[in-house]
Write a protein that holds these residues in place. Structure first.
Motif, PDB file in Angstrom:
ATOM      1  N   UNK A  88      49.789  51.807  44.826  1.00 35.09           N
ATOM      2  CA  UNK A  88      50.663  51.088  43.912  1.00 35.09           C
ATOM      3  C   UNK A  88      51.048  49.730  44.477  1.00 35.09           C
ATOM      4  N   UNK A  89      51.354  49.681  45.771  1.00 33.99           N
ATOM      5  CA  UNK A  89      51.781  48.437  46.401  1.00 33.99           C
ATOM      6  C   UNK A  89      50.687  47.377  46.325  1.00 33.99           C
ATOM      7  N   UNK A  90      49.455  47.774  46.632  1.00 34.25           N
ATOM      8  CA  UNK A  90      48.336  46.830  46.598  1.00 34.25           C
ATOM      9  C   UNK A  90      48.097  46.337  45.172  1.00 34.25           C
ATOM     10  N   UNK A  91      48.171  47.250  44.203  1.00 36.40           N
ATOM     11  CA  UNK A  91      47.983  46.859  42.801  1.00 36.40           C
ATOM     12  C   UNK A  91      49.033  45.830  42.389  1.00 36.40           C
ATOM     13  N   UNK A  92      50.274  46.044  42.819  1.00 37.38           N
ATOM     14  CA  UNK A  92      51.339  45.108  42.473  1.00 37.38           C
ATOM     15  C   UNK A  92      51.157  43.775  43.203  1.00 37.38           C
ATOM     16  N   UNK A  93      50.605  43.808  44.406  1.00 33.52           N
ATOM     17  CA  UNK A  93      50.325  42.560  45.114  1.00 33.52           C
ATOM     18  C   UNK A  93      49.300  41.729  44.357  1.00 33.52           C
ATOM     19  N   UNK A  94      48.268  42.382  43.862  1.00 36.95           N
ATOM     20  CA  UNK A  94      47.238  41.669  43.102  1.00 36.95           C
ATOM     21  C   UNK A  94      47.816  41.103  41.807  1.00 36.95           C
ATOM     22  N   UNK A  95      48.707  41.866  41.178  1.00 37.29           N
ATOM     23  CA  UNK A  95      49.367  41.355  39.972  1.00 37.29           C
ATOM     24  C   UNK A  95      50.258  40.162  40.295  1.00 37.29           C
ATOM     25  N   UNK A  96      50.923  40.219  41.453  1.00 28.62           N
ATOM     26  CA  UNK A  96      51.785  39.110  41.860  1.00 28.62           C
ATOM     27  C   UNK A  96      50.978  37.834  42.049  1.00 28.62           C
ATOM     28  N   UNK A  97      49.746  37.971  42.565  1.00 28.17           N
ATOM     29  CA  UNK A  97      48.867  36.809  42.690  1.00 28.17           C
ATOM     30  C   UNK A  97      48.591  36.228  41.306  1.00 28.17           C
ATOM     31  N   UNK A  98      48.305  37.095  40.352  1.00 30.27           N
ATOM     32  CA  UNK A  98      47.962  36.653  39.010  1.00 30.27           C
ATOM     33  C   UNK A  98      49.086  35.923  38.300  1.00 30.27           C
ATOM     34  N   UNK A  99      50.354  36.256  38.616  1.00 24.21           N
ATOM     35  CA  UNK A  99      51.462  35.573  37.946  1.00 24.21           C
ATOM     36  C   UNK A  99      52.025  34.419  38.775  1.00 24.21           C
ATOM     37  N   UNK A 100      51.371  34.095  39.869  1.00 25.44           N
ATOM     38  CA  UNK A 100      51.831  32.987  40.705  1.00 25.44           C
ATOM     39  C   UNK A 100      51.127  31.701  40.298  1.00 25.44           C
ATOM     40  N   UNK A 101      51.646  30.589  40.792  1.00 23.26           N
ATOM     41  CA  UNK A 101      50.968  29.302  40.656  1.00 23.26           C
ATOM     42  C   UNK A 101      50.167  28.985  41.917  1.00 23.26           C
ATOM     43  N   UNK A 102      50.800  29.228  43.067  1.00 27.58           N
ATOM     44  CA  UNK A 102      50.174  28.929  44.354  1.00 27.58           C
ATOM     45  C   UNK A 102      50.198  30.184  45.216  1.00 27.58           C
ATOM     46  N   UNK A 103      49.056  30.532  45.786  1.00 26.84           N
ATOM     47  CA  UNK A 103      48.987  31.644  46.737  1.00 26.84           C
ATOM     48  C   UNK A 103      48.871  31.056  48.141  1.00 26.84           C
ATOM     49  N   UNK A 104      49.813  31.413  49.004  1.00 24.67           N
ATOM     50  CA  UNK A 104      49.743  31.018  50.409  1.00 24.67           C
ATOM     51  C   UNK A 104      49.128  32.186  51.165  1.00 24.67           C
ATOM     52  N   UNK A 105      47.882  32.025  51.587  1.00 21.75           N
ATOM     53  CA  UNK A 105      47.167  33.089  52.283  1.00 21.75           C
ATOM     54  C   UNK A 105      47.444  32.986  53.770  1.00 21.75           C
ATOM     55  N   UNK A 106      48.140  33.983  54.315  1.00 22.58           N
ATOM     56  CA  UNK A 106      48.478  33.989  55.729  1.00 22.58           C
ATOM     57  C   UNK A 106      47.357  34.625  56.539  1.00 22.58           C
ATOM     58  N   UNK A 107      46.983  33.974  57.629  1.00 22.35           N
ATOM     59  CA  UNK A 107      45.947  34.467  58.531  1.00 22.35           C
ATOM     60  C   UNK A 107      46.559  34.656  59.912  1.00 22.35           C
ATOM     61  N   UNK A 108      45.995  35.547  60.682  1.00 26.76           N
ATOM     62  CA  UNK A 108      46.512  35.848  62.015  1.00 26.76           C
ATOM     63  C   UNK A 108      45.815  34.959  63.048  1.00 26.76           C
ATOM     64  N   UNK A 109      46.598  34.154  63.767  1.00 26.79           N
ATOM     65  CA  UNK A 109      46.024  33.219  64.738  1.00 26.79           C
ATOM     66  C   UNK A 109      45.339  33.940  65.882  1.00 26.79           C
ATOM     67  N   UNK A 110      45.821  35.116  66.247  1.00 20.60           N
ATOM     68  CA  UNK A 110      45.272  35.851  67.385  1.00 20.60           C
ATOM     69  C   UNK A 110      44.048  36.656  66.977  1.00 20.60           C
ATOM     70  N   UNK A 111      44.139  37.368  65.863  1.00 19.34           N
ATOM     71  CA  UNK A 111      43.029  38.220  65.425  1.00 19.34           C
ATOM     72  C   UNK A 111      41.884  37.424  64.823  1.00 19.34           C
ATOM     73  N   UNK A 112      42.169  36.223  64.358  1.00 16.32           N
ATOM     74  CA  UNK A 112      41.119  35.421  63.740  1.00 16.32           C
ATOM     75  C   UNK A 112      40.900  35.801  62.283  1.00 16.32           C
TER      76      UNK A 112
END
Length: 458
Positions: free
Chosen positions: A266-290
């Protein structure tokens, strides 16, 4: 106590208001008494995740609503378990206590089937010094046979108890009827504005909640080293300078094969929906893991939904002493994200907000590009210059007589979309479309937004 009747509630979810702050109504209580169910019933939409497992709600989940034209802000909280020493439950309790402190009105939810329990008495003690209006709501009273269960709660010394069934909507309208006089009259001149919506997305434990708290300057959401802490997408109103935004903290998105059914699904599904209703998605990446393969899939989900995007390489403070780290990471980004070369990249650390001074300037630039509209006259002057040096492709052996007769116009924004009309659209292949897109970006500065170019028969 009000007589129970089954009637629909008269509320709806609204965008954030530009007027003065609305009354804040906080729903509190121990775990698993039905707080999120009542939250969803009052709003009329399934905003919060509901499950029989205690501790599903962890952060404060806000939504704007109206009842009979009077507006208020509703906040769902995690369960108050004052006796627990569990680390996560302690963090959840902290969020509930913050909600109690900032709320104007409280709804204390109790479980009618379970009766009055020692944890309920602990919450009552916590509320003794509170002078705000408190509604004592006995939930799960869904049949006339269940009404005698209310008697146990009169030992609280309260003359008015509200019997409801949040799941079935019984008694909810009566509860809101009593709330109504405490809400300010509707201001007919109040205008609702559409604020920029910014979704923070990424894998679990990359720092999305830490970034949310950093931009707010408060403990808005629960932060823990345990992956999967955030479950509901959490909207927060952020004010930076004279600009207002809605930031959405989302649950971390793991690889599809590793997503557990139930709550995480459910959480992942809602995350994808949140992307769809946003204007800008800030994609966070991990500096250590690459950059991982899952990062590229999340970026693909952002692109598929046509959202503007910027990349934030978080936890950069852990690699600040490596002189070659940035160049190496940039090369990795170009290799992993060949389809996102237009997305701005920011290196910083949510744990050190001073390192993120370029966050809002980048968001503003990307949001402006996402909404940019180019006049048709200027577009066609640009197109004719392009066609002089790079004519439209034609079928083999056929002379190009229609290049200069081509016509282009912008047909939409969010994302910017263009229609190119020509004589033989079937001859215009992906490579030429890519070339035109690149030229559009160079000419008009479409930074951080996808472009859509449609080829149509003239």
């Amino acid at each position: 106590m009000k007589k129970m009747r089954d009637s629909p509630t008269k509320t709806k979810t609204l965008p954030f208001s530009s007027a003065a702050p609305m009354p804040l109504v906080a729903i509190i209580g121990r775990p698993n008494v039905g707080k999120s169910t009542l939250f969803n019933k009052i709003l009329g939409v399934k905003t919060a995740i509901v499950d029989d497992v205690p501790g599903v709600t962890r952060d404060r989940n806000y939504a704007d609503a109206t009842y009979l034209d009077r507006k208020f802000r509703l906040v769902d909280t995690g369960g108050l378990d004052l006796s627990s020493s569990d680390g996560m439950l302690t963090l959840i309790r902290r969020q509930s206590e913050l909600a109690i402190a900032e709320a104007d009105i409280l709804m204390f939810i109790l479980d009618g089937r379970a009766g009055l329990t020692p944890p309920d008495h602990e919450v009552v003690k916590l509320l003794r010094g509170v002078t705000k209006p408190i509604f004592y709501v006995i939930n799960k009273i869904d049949t006339p046979k269940a009404e005698p269960l209310i008697a146990d709660f009169y030992q609280l010394g309260k003359s008015e108890l509200h019997a409801v069934s949040a799941e079935h909507g019984i008694g909810v309208s009566e509860l809101l009827d009593d709330l109504y006089p405490l809400l300010p009259p509707a201001d007919e001149t109040t205008e609702l504005t559409q604020l920029p919506r910014i979704a923070l997305v990424g894998r679990p434990n990359v720092g999305k909640s830490t970034l949310t708290n950093a931009v707010l300057g408060e403990e808005r959401v629960v932060v823990s080293d345990m992956p999967g802490t955030t479950r509901d997408p959490i909207d927060s109103l952020v004010v930076h300078g004279d600009q207002r935004y809605i930031f959405t903290d989302t649950a971390g998105i793991r690889r599809r094969g590793r997503i557990e059914p139930g709550l995480e699904g459910y959480s992942v599904m809602r995350s994808l929906r949140a992307i769809g209703r946003s204007d800008v998605a800030v994609l966070l990446l991990d500096a250590v893991e690459g950059v991982t393969e899952q990062d590229t899939k999340i970026a693909g989900a952002v692109l598929k939904q046509g959202r503007a995007c910027m990349l934030l390489v978080n936890k950069w403070d852990l690699r600040a002493n490596d002189a070659e780290a940035r160049q190496e990471y940039e090369r990795e980004l170009h290799r992993r994200f060949p389809f996102l070369t237009w997305a701005p990249v920011l290196f910083g650390s949510a744990a050190q907000p001073d390192s993120l001074h370029q966050l809002f300037p980048n968001i503003n630039t990307v949001y402006a590009s996402f909404n940019k509209r180019v006049p048709t006259g200027a577009l066609n002057q640009w197109l004719q210059k392009i066609l002089e040096s790079h004519p439209l492709p034609v079928r083999k052996g056929k002379p190009s007589k229609t290049s200069k007769a081509a016509f282009i116009t912008q047909v939409a924004t969010k994302p910017p979309s263009f229609a190119l009309f020509c004589g033989h659209p079937q001859d215009v292949g992906p490579s030429y479309i890519g070339f035109l897109e690149h030229q559009l970006r160079d000419a008009y500065g479409f930074s951080g937004t996808p472009l859509r170019l449609l080829i149509r028969k003239k």
